[in-house]
Design a protein around this motif. Sequence first.
Motif, PDB file in Angstrom:
ATOM      1  N   LYS A   1       0.800  -1.159   0.016  1.00  0.00           N
ATOM      2  CA  LYS A   1       0.117   0.071  -0.093  1.00  0.00           C
ATOM      3  C   LYS A   1       0.767   1.059  -0.069  1.00  0.00           C
ATOM      4  CE  LYS A   1      -3.652   2.055   2.458  1.00  0.00           C
ATOM      5  NZ  LYS A   1      -4.908   1.940   3.617  1.00  0.00           N
ATOM      6  N   LEU A   2       2.013   1.212   0.744  1.00  0.00           N
ATOM      7  CA  LEU A   2       2.910   2.398   0.979  1.00  0.00           C
ATOM      8  C   LEU A   2       3.484   2.630  -0.412  1.00  0.00           C
ATOM      9  CD1 LEU A   2       3.199   4.297   3.145  1.00  0.00           C
ATOM     10  CD2 LEU A   2       5.420   3.124   3.768  1.00  0.00           C
ATOM     11  N   SER A   3       3.941   1.495  -1.136  1.00  0.00           N
ATOM     12  CA  SER A   3       4.747   1.485  -2.302  1.00  0.00           C
ATOM     13  C   SER A   3       3.818   2.283  -3.327  1.00  0.00           C
ATOM     14  CB  SER A   3       5.087   0.092  -2.782  1.00  0.00           C
ATOM     15  OG  SER A   3       5.914  -0.257  -1.907  1.00  0.00           O
ATOM     16  N   PHE A   4       2.386   1.715  -3.493  1.00  0.00           N
ATOM     17  CA  PHE A   4       1.395   2.432  -4.544  1.00  0.00           C
ATOM     18  C   PHE A   4       1.395   3.994  -4.218  1.00  0.00           C
ATOM     19  CE2 PHE A   4      -0.510  -2.015  -4.764  1.00  0.00           C
ATOM     20  CZ  PHE A   4       0.379  -2.254  -5.701  1.00  0.00           C
ATOM     21  N   HIS A   5       1.193   4.157  -2.888  1.00  0.00           N
ATOM     22  CA  HIS A   5       1.514   5.681  -2.490  1.00  0.00           C
ATOM     23  C   HIS A   5       2.650   6.471  -2.844  1.00  0.00           C
ATOM     24  CE1 HIS A   5      -0.401   9.005  -0.538  1.00  0.00           C
ATOM     25  NE2 HIS A   5       0.691   9.273   0.341  1.00  0.00           N
TER      26      HIS A   5
END
Length: 396
Positions: free
Chosen positions: A154-158
């Motif tokens: 999720k943090l990578s997508f953000h």
Amino acid sequence: MPSETENSKAKRLKELLNTYQLSQLIKKPTRTTESTKTLLDLIICKTDDPKTATTDVVELGISDHNLVYTCRKVGICKQKPKIIETRQYHKLNNAKFQNDLKQALLHINEHSDPNTALQEWNRIFLLIADINAPIRLRKVRSDRQPWMTDEIKKLSFHSDYLKKKAVMLNSSAFHSSYKKCKNKVTKLISNAKTHYFRTNLENSKSCKENWIHINKLLNHKTVKTQTINNIKFGDQNITGDINITNTINNYFVEIGPKLASVISPTDIDPIQPIQPCRSEFNLRTITTTELIQIIGKTNLNKAPGLDKIPIKLIKLAGDAIHDSLLHIFNLVLGTGIFPDDLKLAKIIPIHKEGDKAECGNYRPISVIPTVAKILEKIIYDQLSSYINDNDIICKQ
């Protein structure tokens, strides 16, 4: 000689490309920071190359450098995906599975011949397994990184989102947020990998498991044997799946006698180092407790043989199959008849080194049926116990 400016270097590169009739395909900046946009990464090909379809730059959140790519029209045959059979365990109702087996296997104890008893047992077990945990075909995808958690994804997508916004809006605020997010992702991945490998290495139960984790940590990928298109046998070049299979199989069957035939005869008695023993070894029947212990110790990672019965299903079946399996095993141990179905193995040639067309560069791996693995462990335990109790093997 005075140093050249960046513009003069770019001019020289263009002249060099023109001289050799080459073109640079990337036209967008490939590195974007808060204050600069530069074109650093190039793709060079022949001018007016008809095989070049599309070229572009993709902004990524994992680095300041963007991904550059080009698509070419080439006549390479697409490799067929690897398709494997798996069972849909998520559909399995274990209580129903065990009850179905228990009812269907009641008559197995009526058989007095190990061959017919095992054949009937295999037929019923697979039939009920296919109903409760159906087989499906699926494509093998790339290995999943086990340390990648939902939080990291999720943090990578953000992070990717922030990078795109920083480039589109030329915003220093978005760029600052992107850098903080990227650093956080990097730190999370590092900590997750450290925890994963430390936990697995501490809990490893064998040297083999340790090396599996160490090779994964060092990114040492195991090169698996690909499809064998041809094989050499003497002066012949063998092609065709059936012909290649028979050739390799014959080579494995004949290699033992061939090596034995060139061994020089010797006067040494091979039985001399063995200590004399007064007791006689006989296979004995086993109890339900012994069977449960051996099934429980069998490794879940062992591949099924031609019977297509995985050890996982054997364990999930629980006490529903203990009586029937115990009857079959005690028939084998009592009569000395080893069932024909358990003598069949799936032979997989593993490439060692050298020319892949040479039979001698492969070693055979035999995958035997799951029931055979359990039976062999029963016999091994009895034989090993007899040898150790009677001190038969010389300790030197």
